[in-house]
Design a protein around this motif. Structure first.
Motif, PDB file in Angstrom:
ATOM      1  N   LYS A 111      66.105  31.849  37.756  1.00 56.44           N
ATOM      2  CA  LYS A 111      65.093  31.504  36.754  1.00 56.44           C
ATOM      3  C   LYS A 111      63.794  32.250  37.022  1.00 56.44           C
ATOM      4  CE  LYS A 111      66.803  26.900  35.538  1.00 56.44           C
ATOM      5  NZ  LYS A 111      66.500  25.438  35.518  1.00 56.44           N
ATOM      6  N   LEU A 112      63.425  32.308  38.313  1.00 54.90           N
ATOM      7  CA  LEU A 112      62.205  33.035  38.653  1.00 54.90           C
ATOM      8  C   LEU A 112      62.340  34.516  38.294  1.00 54.90           C
ATOM      9  CD1 LEU A 112      61.253  31.453  42.104  1.00 54.90           C
ATOM     10  CD2 LEU A 112      60.071  31.170  39.925  1.00 54.90           C
ATOM     11  N   ALA A 113      63.541  35.068  38.557  1.00 55.49           N
ATOM     12  CA  ALA A 113      63.758  36.475  38.221  1.00 55.49           C
ATOM     13  C   ALA A 113      63.657  36.688  36.712  1.00 55.49           C
ATOM     14  CB  ALA A 113      65.123  36.937  38.731  1.00 55.49           C
ATOM     15  N   LYS A 114      64.264  35.739  35.947  1.00 57.40           N
ATOM     16  CA  LYS A 114      64.180  35.841  34.493  1.00 57.40           C
ATOM     17  C   LYS A 114      62.741  35.678  34.010  1.00 57.40           C
ATOM     18  CE  LYS A 114      68.870  34.255  33.471  1.00 57.40           C
ATOM     19  NZ  LYS A 114      69.698  33.203  32.799  1.00 57.40           N
ATOM     20  N   LEU A 115      62.030  34.722  34.637  1.00 56.01           N
ATOM     21  CA  LEU A 115      60.629  34.529  34.259  1.00 56.01           C
ATOM     22  C   LEU A 115      59.807  35.764  34.597  1.00 56.01           C
ATOM     23  CD1 LEU A 115      60.036  30.821  35.353  1.00 56.01           C
ATOM     24  CD2 LEU A 115      60.191  31.702  33.030  1.00 56.01           C
ATOM     25  N   ASP A 116      60.102  36.352  35.764  1.00 55.85           N
ATOM     26  CA  ASP A 116      59.395  37.586  36.124  1.00 55.85           C
ATOM     27  C   ASP A 116      59.701  38.685  35.115  1.00 55.85           C
ATOM     28  OD1 ASP A 116      58.282  36.365  38.316  1.00 55.85           O
ATOM     29  OD2 ASP A 116      59.812  37.083  39.723  1.00 55.85           O
ATOM     30  N   GLU A 117      60.990  38.749  34.717  1.00 52.71           N
ATOM     31  CA  GLU A 117      61.372  39.763  33.736  1.00 52.71           C
ATOM     32  C   GLU A 117      60.689  39.516  32.397  1.00 52.71           C
ATOM     33  OE1 GLU A 117      65.461  41.585  31.696  1.00 52.71           O
ATOM     34  OE2 GLU A 117      65.550  39.986  33.214  1.00 52.71           O
ATOM     35  N   MET A 122      56.398  40.435  28.554  1.00 50.24           N
ATOM     36  CA  MET A 122      55.211  39.955  27.854  1.00 50.24           C
ATOM     37  C   MET A 122      54.004  40.829  28.163  1.00 50.24           C
ATOM     38  SD  MET A 122      56.029  37.455  25.935  1.00 50.24           S
ATOM     39  CE  MET A 122      54.423  36.760  25.579  1.00 50.24           C
ATOM     40  N   GLU A 123      53.874  41.205  29.441  1.00 51.70           N
ATOM     41  CA  GLU A 123      52.761  42.084  29.801  1.00 51.70           C
ATOM     42  C   GLU A 123      52.879  43.422  29.091  1.00 51.70           C
ATOM     43  OE1 GLU A 123      52.661  42.404  33.991  1.00 51.70           O
ATOM     44  OE2 GLU A 123      51.848  40.386  34.332  1.00 51.70           O
ATOM     45  N   LEU A 124      54.140  43.927  29.058  1.00 56.15           N
ATOM     46  CA  LEU A 124      54.351  45.179  28.344  1.00 56.15           C
ATOM     47  C   LEU A 124      54.079  45.007  26.860  1.00 56.15           C
ATOM     48  CD1 LEU A 124      55.296  48.108  28.403  1.00 56.15           C
ATOM     49  CD2 LEU A 124      57.644  47.296  28.149  1.00 56.15           C
ATOM     50  N   GLN A 125      54.480  43.822  26.315  1.00 52.06           N
ATOM     51  CA  GLN A 125      54.239  43.553  24.908  1.00 52.06           C
ATOM     52  C   GLN A 125      52.749  43.479  24.618  1.00 52.06           C
ATOM     53  OE1 GLN A 125      56.869  43.394  22.931  1.00 52.06           O
ATOM     54  NE2 GLN A 125      55.712  43.169  21.052  1.00 52.06           N
TER      55      GLN A 125
END
Length: 381
Positions: A111-117, A122-125
């Motif tokens: 979940k943390l990996a998915k949240l990081d992804e 989101m940051e890229l967006q």
């Protein structure tokens, strides 16, 4: 008979029975001796019997004590086994708990990996949103009233609706008339050219398929950029040639161009580079001054990320047309135009439950047609 001895003048005379008496005495003595020995044996036997009983008692006590020891050993073994089983159960529980915690830890890590992804996306967006092509808006002079808190938008999608042969679709100006026609159900249509001929048809609601919800997942193409805010003073071919030459040069932060494409709907251009690092550098700068040689013009163009969209979830539904009614079971007995005219005349008469007809479509038997429906009112959300 007893023997007796008597003295004779010249000596003593012994009785012949005297040796027998000695033997008898000896025999009696032997008997007495044997009795004594027998009594001694009996006494010894008695002692031995008592010793035997004592030994047997001791043996029984020893056996009982040995049995108690064995029972105690078995009980201790049983207790040890039970304790070992209990400890093994505890160990199994601990192992199971460790396994469960490990699975939870792995799930949390995923979940943390998915949240990081997602966070990275989101940051890229957010970065992308900063360099998206801008739209210029102007005030059109309309103002909303303060009490009007409802959000409305004009939604007029075109819905394709197939109609089979032997059917007709009539759209009335008033939705109440359409509802009344549907409520009546069956309708008898007289043919005006020949009053003796009549056809029976049935009214059905027009159910239009529509999309209720749609979810689109977007992602940024790393090797593509979108060129926007392009002035319209060149042909498409000239524009593509000029842009490809400009953005292929290293001094302009460009590189090798793999493909360049003009988007007809927006007038923007999509450039695909061989190396994704070129796209990153161009997007960071955002605004680029492009010199169009030959026509002596310099324009500032906006370079932003190119975003692809993919439909990941769609929920379909249906809406019922408020003003249109489908009529089925129409026999092909007269000319197509005459039959359509008779239908329109019949359903325009208030006496037949009808009203003003806005549009009518008739499809003869053996044919089919795709009709187009549009919403004619403001949709509230």
């Amino acid at each position: 008979m007893e023997w007796s001895s008597a003295k004779i003048g010249w000596g003593t005379f012994k009785n012949p029975q005297e040796p027998a008496m000695n033997d008898l005495q000896k025999l009696q003595q032997e008997i007495e001796g044997r009795k004594t020995r027998y009594n001694a044996v009996l006494k010894a036997k008695k002692v031995l019997l008592a010793a035997k009983l004592e030994i047997e008692d001791t043996t029984d006590e020893c056996n009982a004590q040995v049995q108690r020891f064995q029972n105690k050993i078995e009980e201790d073994k049983l207790k040890d086994t039970i304790q070992n089983l209990h400890l093994q159960g505890k160990l199994n529980e601990v192992d199971s708990e460790i396994e469960t915690l490990t699975e939870r830890e792995n799930a949390v890590k995923e979940k943390l990996a998915k949240l990081d992804e997602q966070n990275a996306k989101m940051e890229l967006q957010l970065q992308v949103s900063k360099c998206m092509p801008e739209k210029r808006w102007v005030f059109a002079g309309q103002e909303a009233k303060e009490h009007d808190q409802e959000r409305k938008y004009d939604a007029k999608p075109s819905i394709r609706y197939p109609i089979q042969g032997g059917s007709a679709v009539i759209t009335f100006e008033d939705a109440k008339v359409a509802a009344q026609i549907l409520e009546m159900g069956d309708h008898k249509i007289k043919i005006e050219d020949n009053g003796d001929i009549a056809i029976n048809i049935k009214a059905w609601p027009v159910k239009l398929p529509t999309v209720e919800e749609i979810e689109i997942q977007t992602h940024v193409c790393k090797r593509r950029v979108l060129i926007s805010e392009i002035p319209r003073f060149l042909t498409v071919d000239q524009l593509l040639d000029k842009l490809e030459i400009h953005f292929s040069k290293q001094k302009n932060n460009g590189g090798e161009v793999e493909n360049i494409e003009f988007l007809q709907d927006s007038g923007n251009v999509v450039i695909t580079f061989v190396d994704e690092r070129i796209s990153e550098n161009l997007i960071k700068k955002e605004l680029h001054e492009v010199v169009f040689r030959g026509i002596n013009k310099t324009c500032v163009l906006r370079v932003s990320s190119f975003i692809n969209g993919e439909i990941v979830r769609i929920k379909a539904g249906e809406i019922i047309s408020r003003k249109s009614v489908l009529f089925a079971g129409i026999p092909d007995i007269i000319d197509e135009e005459k039959l359509r005219d008779n239908l329109q005349i019949h359903f325009q008469k208030p006496s037949n439950g009808g009203g003003e007809v806005d549009a009518i479509v008739y499809i003869p038997e053996g044919q089919s047609m795709i009709t187009s429906f549009e919403l004619d009112s403001v949709v509230e959300i």
